[in-house]
Design a protein around this motif. Sequence first.
Motif: not given
Length: 376
Positions: A190-191, A352, A344, A337, A333, A347
């Motif tokens: 995702v990152v 998570t 992000f 951010k 993550q 996010l």
Amino acid sequence: MHIQFKAAGLSAALLLATVWPALAEKISLKDVTGRDVEVEVPVKHVILGEGRQIYFLAALDKTNPFEHVVGWRDDLPKADPETYKAYLAKYPDIAKLPTFGGMKDGTFDIEQAVTLKPDVILMNVDAKTATEEAGYIEKLAKVGIPLVYVDFREKPMENTEPSMRVMGKLMGKEQLAEDFIKFRADAIKVVTDKLEAAKPARPVVFVERAGGYSDDCCMSFGNENFGKMVEIAGGTNMAKDIIPGTFGTVNPEQIVASNPDQIIVTGGMWEAFVPGGAWVGVGYGADLTEAKRKLEALTKRPAFTGVKAVEDGNVHAIWHQFYNNPYQFVAIQEIAKWLHPDLFKDLDPEATFKELHARFLPLDYKPGYFVSLKGE
């Protein structure tokens, strides 16, 4: 393992013949050092060479990760007391588990270990030199106890997946290990996918390892562990060209001269080690108001004087134990951010981490792992 029985009935023999092979099988596996180790799996009795190994053992047993633990090192109550208390509340019998000292400090009691009759001893790879110098592997082999190395600390971004696969084989939970590995990889992707598409400028990041733990400044990371996490999250690790290995130190003058855009301090509840210390107490269920106060106090030190990150409020603290378990994807993550808040903004690392707990871990999630001076 051999079972002897007298000819006391064919039915009993047939029952054992059909059931026992499903229960135990001797296999050869490669640990993270490349050693071939013969182990009877699934293992029923395990010694944890470090108490914090429960972090990854728990990911493979949501019901009772201590079911097969017959002994462990005594570090978890001191290094991560809040997590220990949470496990103790749910599994009170862990207070009775035999405890060991460490291989590296020479306090591991091999005679005690042998009396517990473990099927395997798990050891972190950073204890390898001490283990070899003491001849522990050979001594254990003589009594039929295999030792397996895993690694979530020295080269975690390289060794987490193979370590989890080793654990899956040992515990008879190979599919669950693969499920965890995929969850972790997807969370990192995702990152990395977003960074690859956007190609933002990379801020210079200084990561201070265990800031405030001592009066000395400043421990940090080379191009691994939190240093590598920063790079994966879209930053430039300030210390990667200063520290040749995973861990090392930079002097205050280097920090001032580098003038980092962002500062990340790792912290934990270390009252047992440094009572009343300046460390930032983040972790399971932490008091984030107090953690933020202590983080701000660390910015007054000479090493951070006039540094851009301090001037702009881009100073953050993160749970130190991400450096020693397979949950680093949550840290990646959160760092992404902090470094790229606009990119992000959607996010949610907390979500998570909650999902990780809900799917894989025995404990209910509690926030407290991150704090920032940026007004979060």
